[in-house]
Motif scaffolding. Sequence first.
Motif, PDB file in Angstrom:
ATOM      1  N   PHE A 158       0.198   0.020   5.944  1.00  0.00           N
ATOM      2  CA  PHE A 158       0.262   0.832   7.153  1.00  0.00           C
ATOM      3  C   PHE A 158       1.682   0.913   7.698  1.00  0.00           C
ATOM      4  CE2 PHE A 158      -4.321  -0.757   7.977  1.00  0.00           C
ATOM      5  CZ  PHE A 158      -4.803   0.158   7.035  1.00  0.00           C
ATOM      6  N   ARG A 159       2.412  -0.198   7.637  1.00  0.00           N
ATOM      7  CA  ARG A 159       3.762  -0.249   8.193  1.00  0.00           C
ATOM      8  C   ARG A 159       4.715   0.682   7.435  1.00  0.00           C
ATOM      9  NH1 ARG A 159       4.115  -5.257   8.099  1.00  0.00           N
ATOM     10  NH2 ARG A 159       5.260  -5.541   6.150  1.00  0.00           N
ATOM     11  N   GLN A 160       4.512   0.824   6.141  1.00  0.00           N
ATOM     12  CA  GLN A 160       5.427   1.637   5.319  1.00  0.00           C
ATOM     13  C   GLN A 160       4.729   2.871   4.750  1.00  0.00           C
ATOM     14  OE1 GLN A 160       8.298  -1.302   3.101  1.00  0.00           O
ATOM     15  NE2 GLN A 160       6.249  -2.210   3.064  1.00  0.00           N
ATOM     16  N   TRP A 161       3.675   3.305   5.395  1.00  0.00           N
ATOM     17  CA  TRP A 161       2.863   4.429   4.930  1.00  0.00           C
ATOM     18  C   TRP A 161       3.724   5.657   4.637  1.00  0.00           C
ATOM     19  CZ3 TRP A 161      -2.139   4.668   3.555  1.00  0.00           C
ATOM     20  CH2 TRP A 161      -2.757   5.910   3.467  1.00  0.00           C
ATOM     21  N   GLY A 162       3.498   6.275   3.501  1.00  0.00           N
ATOM     22  CA  GLY A 162       4.212   7.497   3.155  1.00  0.00           C
ATOM     23  C   GLY A 162       5.538   7.287   2.480  1.00  0.00           C
ATOM     24  N   ARG A 193       1.401  10.675   2.569  1.00  0.00           N
ATOM     25  CA  ARG A 193       1.964  11.487   3.654  1.00  0.00           C
ATOM     26  C   ARG A 193       1.117  12.708   3.963  1.00  0.00           C
ATOM     27  NH1 ARG A 193       6.615  10.538   0.585  1.00  0.00           N
ATOM     28  NH2 ARG A 193       6.599  12.671  -0.227  1.00  0.00           N
ATOM     29  N   LEU A 194       0.634  13.372   2.922  1.00  0.00           N
ATOM     30  CA  LEU A 194      -0.071  14.633   3.119  1.00  0.00           C
ATOM     31  C   LEU A 194      -1.555  14.444   3.398  1.00  0.00           C
ATOM     32  CD1 LEU A 194       1.672  16.931   0.497  1.00  0.00           C
ATOM     33  CD2 LEU A 194       2.219  16.552   2.890  1.00  0.00           C
ATOM     34  N   SER A 195      -2.086  13.252   3.173  1.00  0.00           N
ATOM     35  CA  SER A 195      -3.487  12.997   3.473  1.00  0.00           C
ATOM     36  C   SER A 195      -3.680  12.624   4.934  1.00  0.00           C
ATOM     37  CB  SER A 195      -4.037  11.881   2.583  1.00  0.00           C
ATOM     38  OG  SER A 195      -4.010  12.255   1.225  1.00  0.00           O
ATOM     39  N   LEU A 196      -2.878  11.673   5.410  1.00  0.00           N
ATOM     40  CA  LEU A 196      -3.004  11.163   6.766  1.00  0.00           C
ATOM     41  C   LEU A 196      -1.625  10.757   7.272  1.00  0.00           C
ATOM     42  CD1 LEU A 196      -6.061   8.791   6.233  1.00  0.00           C
ATOM     43  CD2 LEU A 196      -6.076  10.746   7.777  1.00  0.00           C
ATOM     44  N   SER A 197      -1.391  10.939   8.566  1.00  0.00           N
ATOM     45  CA  SER A 197      -0.142  10.459   9.149  1.00  0.00           C
ATOM     46  C   SER A 197      -0.216   8.942   9.321  1.00  0.00           C
ATOM     47  CB  SER A 197       0.097  11.122  10.503  1.00  0.00           C
ATOM     48  OG  SER A 197      -0.862  10.662  11.451  1.00  0.00           O
ATOM     49  N   ARG A 198       0.913   8.331   9.650  1.00  0.00           N
ATOM     50  CA  ARG A 198       0.928   6.863   9.826  1.00  0.00           C
ATOM     51  C   ARG A 198      -0.028   6.439  10.940  1.00  0.00           C
ATOM     52  NH1 ARG A 198       6.869   4.160   9.019  1.00  0.00           N
ATOM     53  NH2 ARG A 198       7.353   5.107   7.006  1.00  0.00           N
ATOM     54  N   ASP A 199       0.001   7.147  12.047  1.00  0.00           N
ATOM     55  CA  ASP A 199      -0.881   6.798  13.150  1.00  0.00           C
ATOM     56  C   ASP A 199      -2.336   7.045  12.770  1.00  0.00           C
ATOM     57  OD1 ASP A 199      -1.436   6.158  16.019  1.00  0.00           O
ATOM     58  OD2 ASP A 199      -2.128   8.231  16.018  1.00  0.00           O
ATOM     59  N   ALA A 200      -2.586   8.151  12.071  1.00  0.00           N
ATOM     60  CA  ALA A 200      -3.957   8.528  11.746  1.00  0.00           C
ATOM     61  C   ALA A 200      -4.609   7.536  10.793  1.00  0.00           C
ATOM     62  CB  ALA A 200      -3.983   9.925  11.138  1.00  0.00           C
ATOM     63  N   VAL A 201      -3.847   6.993   9.833  1.00  0.00           N
ATOM     64  CA  VAL A 201      -4.470   6.099   8.861  1.00  0.00           C
ATOM     65  C   VAL A 201      -4.932   4.803   9.523  1.00  0.00           C
ATOM     66  CG1 VAL A 201      -2.315   4.966   8.114  1.00  0.00           C
ATOM     67  CG2 VAL A 201      -4.253   5.087   6.561  1.00  0.00           C
ATOM     68  N   VAL A 202      -4.164   4.313  10.494  1.00  0.00           N
ATOM     69  CA  VAL A 202      -4.572   3.096  11.199  1.00  0.00           C
ATOM     70  C   VAL A 202      -5.843   3.362  11.992  1.00  0.00           C
ATOM     71  CG1 VAL A 202      -3.900   1.425  12.951  1.00  0.00           C
ATOM     72  CG2 VAL A 202      -2.210   2.231  11.288  1.00  0.00           C
ATOM     73  N   ARG A 203      -5.899   4.503  12.677  1.00  0.00           N
ATOM     74  CA  ARG A 203      -7.069   4.810  13.490  1.00  0.00           C
ATOM     75  C   ARG A 203      -8.286   5.108  12.617  1.00  0.00           C
ATOM     76  NH1 ARG A 203      -4.680   9.307  17.394  1.00  0.00           N
ATOM     77  NH2 ARG A 203      -6.800   9.281  18.264  1.00  0.00           N
ATOM     78  N   PHE A 204      -8.048   5.758  11.485  1.00  0.00           N
ATOM     79  CA  PHE A 204      -9.166   6.037  10.582  1.00  0.00           C
ATOM     80  C   PHE A 204      -9.744   4.748  10.014  1.00  0.00           C
ATOM     81  CE2 PHE A 204     -10.762   6.676   6.278  1.00  0.00           C
ATOM     82  CZ  PHE A 204     -11.761   7.608   6.515  1.00  0.00           C
ATOM     83  N   MET A 205      -8.861   3.837   9.585  1.00  0.00           N
ATOM     84  CA  MET A 205      -9.337   2.587   8.993  1.00  0.00           C
ATOM     85  C   MET A 205     -10.024   1.691  10.020  1.00  0.00           C
ATOM     86  SD  MET A 205      -9.077   2.487   5.796  1.00  0.00           S
ATOM     87  CE  MET A 205      -9.276   0.735   5.457  1.00  0.00           C
ATOM     88  N   ALA A 206      -9.656   1.845  11.285  1.00  0.00           N
ATOM     89  CA  ALA A 206     -10.349   1.072  12.320  1.00  0.00           C
ATOM     90  C   ALA A 206     -11.827   1.420  12.353  1.00  0.00           C
ATOM     91  CB  ALA A 206      -9.707   1.348  13.680  1.00  0.00           C
TER      92      ALA A 206
END
Length: 637
Positions: A158-162, A193-206
Amino acid sequence: MPETRYVRAGDAEIAYQTIGSGPVDLVWAYGMLTHLEVKWEEPSLAAMLRELSRFSRLILFDRRGCGLSDRGDRHLSPTLEERVEDVVAVLDAVGSQQASFFGVSEGCGLAALFASMHPERTHRLVLYGGISRLLRDAEHPWGVMDAAAYDAAFAPVFRQWGTVEGAAAMVGLVAPSAAGDRDYLAWFARQQRLSLSRDAVVRFMATVVDYDLDAVFPTVRVPTLVLHRSGDTVVPLSSPRRLASRIPGARLVELPGTDHLPYVGDSASVVEAVRAFLGAAIARAPASSRLVTLLATDARTPAAVALVRRHVRRMDGAEVTSPSGEELVWFDSATRALRCAMGALRAAHAQGIELRAVVHAGECEVGRGSVDGAPVVVPTALLRQAPAGRVLATATVRDIVPGSDITLTDPWRVRLPGTGGVLTVTTAAAGETLSAGGVGGGGHGGGAERVFRKDGEYWTLAFEGRTVRLRDSKGMADLMTLLAEPGRERHVLDLVAGTPGTSAVHAALHRSAPQPVIDAQARGRYRQRLAEVDEALGGSDVDTVVSARLLEEKDWLLRELTAAYGLGDRARAVPDEVERARKAVYRRVADALRRVERAHPGLGRHLRCSVHTGVYCSYDPERDLAWTTGRQDPPTD
């Protein structure tokens, strides 16, 4: 890549694709990452999708909140029921009344819930790498990992996403056999990068970590196959075993391998298990006669087979079987076949795997999944005589690859066992060698030895344990001269003359005087034409189009005269001999560096940081490095 279409599902537009026309509709329910069009950029994934489409109409979609489907805050945490209705909308859009599902990883829960809610529209389920729940706690002891392990595994992702680092962190978890593949990591980072933004991936995985399908699986009433690789590095075997025990009548099949992603590693066994379970027949295409290049290797272990298959897919080869049951790969291009073989052997050497390869070209009858004809027996017959770590190629291949940077050397005559035929066989070398004693390396590939040496029409370059061969160019000779004496400055006239020493410089500095950019005769013609243009523009009958053309010509004439003459109408001279030499050397060296960087990125980066050009050129590495160049400078004056 199939066309991307959209369908409305509630308050979201869902992107979907279909490919294939088989008798079975098969929905692929992806795991976390989804981007329909980026997925087709990865050869191994695209190859698996095409294989599935050979016996089905494959239905793909981006779930809401990801990829090409509607994104935004309200779609980041969809419920599983909402996602089921998205699938219903896609099936309605493609006219599917009943479909089978291939659930992958987190997508297994979606597939199982769909089957429970819509059994009349579900034919069969295949659940690969499935879990009931991701997080393990006292209430959910069947979870895959506890909170501490989850944070340790996914925090770097998550920290280095994309980024490539973020991709490497995730690939190390879900596809360890591809962790050293730089091309794959670059693609995976793009997919992130093109699937989910950094913020979005954290919220989605939550939301994902809270899914628990343990109570849903017993409600599945359709035939179900649970597939799992026994060494999966993310999901332990206990998870699919529990999943299979919870679904009535489910059958568990354990496959060898460590990769959680089904298209990495031995994907062919996954595809065949899906096909057999669905009871679908693969459509056979009629055979056609054509010139093809065949590759044979002695890969037998699961690790070696997976390694070779990955390179085959990257080079767009096709696995086929000969009438005698021999497994081969055919290519439309001999160059791609050779690159595939050499790449596979390099990777095998790096992993401590002994591998051999033979490449042969000939006219064969090629059908879907099969190949026949006299050339088919050649690669496997030669394979028995191939030394480990070598790519052998027949003279037929040698004769159709001139112009590439591949050289085929050391020809010898071989009598094929069991055929009575005699062939000329060569050894392939290009780009990189396989080991210190491997193809074309001349013993210069290993250890810390550094080589920049001309061997005939090719240059042998060795750096940091990797050896490449490149065709000759003037810039390569310039680089060799500089590398021969690190820290020494060379005047560009020495490099142009090819005779290092101060005498060449002094002789060149006293050559003919500089010449004007435009001589007096040309200057007179330019000025005369400028006067004619001005006169024409002053006429009253000049239309708009002609006027525009005249103005354009006038601007050009003025630019030329301005470039040729300075203040006081003094003629500007073309650059002197030194300036011409500086520009020539710069172009030559820049071209050579580009070629080196393409073939050997590590050496290319080193040279770009260490080679300096100008009137005086030099090679100044950060640390003392000695090179084997093979040149001996003549005495200087």
